[in-house]
Design an enzyme around this catalytic site. Structure first.
Site, PDB file in Angstrom:
ATOM      1  N   ASP A 273      77.153 -38.906  99.731  1.00  0.00           N
ATOM      2  CA  ASP A 273      78.318 -38.634  98.820  1.00  0.00           C
ATOM      3  C   ASP A 273      77.730 -37.856  97.629  1.00  0.00           C
ATOM      4  O   ASP A 273      77.927 -37.967  96.535  1.00  0.00           O
ATOM      5  CB  ASP A 273      78.572 -39.937  98.192  1.00  0.00           C
ATOM      6  CG  ASP A 273      79.243 -40.906  99.104  1.00  0.00           C
ATOM      7  OD1 ASP A 273      79.716 -40.383 100.011  1.00  0.00           O
ATOM      8  OD2 ASP A 273      79.136 -42.358  99.038  1.00  0.00           O
ATOM      9  N   ALA A 274      76.990 -36.834  97.875  1.00  0.00           N
ATOM     10  CA  ALA A 274      76.166 -36.157  97.113  1.00  0.00           C
ATOM     11  C   ALA A 274      76.336 -34.553  97.455  1.00  0.00           C
ATOM     12  O   ALA A 274      75.716 -33.828  96.954  1.00  0.00           O
ATOM     13  CB  ALA A 274      74.813 -36.267  97.053  1.00  0.00           C
TER      14      ALA A 274
END
Lengths: 287, 287, 287, 287
Positions: free
Chosen positions: C231-232
């Site tokens: 999620d980065a």
């Protein structure tokens, strides 16, 4: 959007190949470091619009010389209408306001905190209500009351005051009087009005009452340049807020005032930063 | 919004003191666990609107008995117009569609994933384009072409089909035909249309073209109940998206279709959940 | 955004004067009618990004020849990384999906109505739930279940299937499995994930539950390219919706699914139209 | 939202049947014309929240008598925590501000135009920058500089000044100092802070720089009650604006300031209108 020590070139011309290449090549030759370039082609009218902004630090010629060079090498060739600005030179803004002070005070606050890079030339009002506020901020205030009988003479007086205070453009911050053609023509595409509806819905008087009766679920505000046809000038900015059946007319007014504030401020900001071009009663607003 | 095994009571009556107390006291006495209560007073018309929803699990009487009790103890006393629903009973929705399939397919997808708790009774179209899509999902499809000459007869045919498939309400998912009074009256406040503009701006044909010419900075869509005056029925839901001078008419259409999809879906959802009341050509949409 | 029969040139290089002039002069010389040009300078990294799109109708050389010319006259000079596309050539998109079908069906609907100009290569799922939906639209469906034990082997199987169906890029339409580095590297900056929160808030599992506990007043969704850090990856698109204290976790999920749908669709659209450049784990998304 | 001459009752209690019936029956008996009633049940904690507002014109008892009656007939029975207010009684708001004046001036403008029905008790700053602005509006200004060494003593001084000016609640209008527990406890759930990010994303210092590095496509601001854990108190209001890769950190700051202004104003408005209840570090904000 750091716009200090830059030059801004706005241009309109018939669309054809090679315009960007021509202008950017000229600027490159003169040592311009381009910090912004955006263009738009309106395919319906076959017109080309461009805004270029460049750092003046390493620019090898004066802006006066540039004007001459640009005229010869670019503008004449492509039949351009163009304007050149220095972003460091503050424009002088007059504010017209009646009794509602929310947009007026919002503009003052933004001017005070330098989020609007503008000078305020004069406050003109047909009422006395905001005189105190103008004085709080040590701004010139001129009370020019309007009646059906004196309208023509007072318009002349307004133009005289605007000139006296060397005004570049006018903001109607909820000014509740029709602007006569004499003033519109003196400041063509330089009078910004905030209309308290999402145009073209609810033009004219009492838009919040109209919105209430129609039962809309969203209300809005519209900033536009003033033209002779009421509320029909080129739109600069609009925004909206969700409402519902619980909103009375007074609630719509209160909510709407927040929209008016921010829409007007954004339109004034775009105008100040020379990001707006008008063509065919529509605007190109560069980002 | 878990609405299973609940009853929903919608009511309208002249405003006066004690209505909430009366209804909530009755429900408390009958063991109702209220999961939703919202009310609205329209001060202009002095009318009171309320939606109450309660869990049926511990409710001590049948809904039929409740109707009798409620009529005697509440409805007559306050001169109410009221409706009672069980949220577990699915309504049957007919979809009218022409050639543009985006709203239609969006409704099917939401129905397929059970985000819309509804049964689809029948798909009616004046064209053949979406027959395949209806068949993909094993839904009845009826092709009822419309011409100026056959409109009256075909309206009767539409009503016959709607009845045959036991239809509770109709969604016009970009259906490009005027709905005749006969059909409007058969489904009063039960025909939901999606209009591809932010009403009251740009009613009628080709709203995206109108929006382009006017140079608006925001476009929208409006879901409303159909009445005899075109695009003037009670608004259920609206939404908007920001656009700019770069948007061609085709871009406005593409962006607008996204708004149409979600506005229509939210309006259908509100209708299904019995959250909409109509009064004076306006809606109360409970949250 | 009519993009037929055009070429799209995407480029990144160290910022310096004269790049725009160079490229536009070359294109002008070759008869290119530029329909889109936008550029961006990242002042922090001193990098320059540009997207140019031109009509191929009057272009005087083949794209292969153009590549040679461009390499010699522009790319080498400015040390560019660049890509050239024909917008008429459809990319082939694989969709990974688990049990939630809302994003998946939304993509199919947009593909079906040609609002997404893309070919679908294959549907891959670790479950069987959406097989029927894939078959409704006659799309290849591959069931590749994942366990802790078989993950490595199944990743190889996924890559084999992706190759077999000649896949250009992958969309994770609520695919509930971690993507292993082998697959990420095979499709670097070509795997689009939809995360159901407004990142960087609420990364990881159960973001709607986290949002409920924190009591936020707005929820969102984020589409990003997948990188090894969960999620980065570089964010392509985000959007939000207002919520309030009345929203249960289920309500947040239902509202959030609408945001997920539209955010993912817009990100896929930007990717397909070659409007996205990645640099320093951030995206430039041309409008 | 005409709130003159009304009483507002806020209550929290364990959820059970009959609460609404009990309270509305009591109010009906005493001649209260209810102008607002909304309630909320938090099913996780099984707590019930209600806000009732009624016109005092025809109310048959004094508010002091009502308190006695209400305690006996409702509050004790349902184990309520409750508060009673008269909306005509203005609260006294202190404003803490450091150097950034935008939120501060916005609050002053709204107070000046009576869109915020509040009295301003005192302006407290750790700097001298906004003294002139306070004086423009004839408001008391106290300069209380803070250092690591004097923090404890100065907190006592702040509390002394707040008391001296009879302060009901505090607004931190971009006040760049940590609030010590002594002050938080003295004004529990009565200190409103504006944080310049969309929490829980980017807590702590320099959120716009963090947002820039992460490459988010939307930025926001959050108004919350101050608790001992930094930026983790109950959220009252949030809002966002779309940004893109062209925004420098300075642009993010400028755009963010607009969001901060309106989010803080809306949170203060909700607090003033007694529409906020706090429970389990979350807020119920009645509409």
């Amino acid at each position: 959007m750091n716009r200090h020590h830059t030059a801004v070139l706005l241009m309109v011309c018939p669309d054809c190949n090679g315009i960007i290449a021509n202008v950017t090549a000229l600027l490159a030759r003169l040592g311009a470091n381009i910090v912004y370039l955006d263009q738009h082609t309106d395919h319906e009218s076959a017109m080309f619009f461009m805004r270029v902004e460049w750092d003046l630090e390493c620019f090898s010629v004066s802006l006066d010389d540039f004007k001459t060079i640009f005229t010869h090498e670019s503008a004449r060739k492509f039949d351009m209408i163009w304007e050149l600005y220095q972003s460091a030179v503050h424009q002088r803004m007059a504010i017209f306001v009646s009794k509602y002070a929310h947009c007026f005070l919002d503009l003052l606050a933004r001017w005070r905190t330098a989020s609007l890079n503008v000078d305020i030339s004069v406050i003109i009002s047909n009422h006395e209500q905001v005189r105190t506020d103008a004085e709080r901020f040590s701004l010139p205030f001129e009370h020019i009351p309007i009646t059906a009988a004196n309208r023509e003479a007072q318009t002349e007086e307004q133009i005289r005051v605007l000139n006296e205070y060397r005004t570049d453009f006018i903001v109607l911050a909820r000014y509740m009087q029709i602007i006569p053609p004499a003033l519109i023509n003196a400041y063509s595409n330089r009078i910004i009005n905030i209309h308290h509806s999402f145009l073209p819905g609810f033009p004219g008087a009492k838009p919040y009452h109209q919105a209430y009766v129609r039962g809309v679920k969203i209300i809005g505000a519209t900033a536009h340049y003033v033209t002779e046809e009421l509320d029909a000038g080129p739109i600069i900015e609009q925004d909206v807020q969700r409402v519902n059946h619980k909103f009375s007319v007074d609630d719509l007014i209160a909510t709407g005032q927040d929209i008016e504030r921010s829409v007007l401020a954004r339109a004034v900001q775009a105008h100040i930063e020379r990001r707006v071009l008008v063509y065919n009663n529509r605007t190109v607003v560069f980002s």
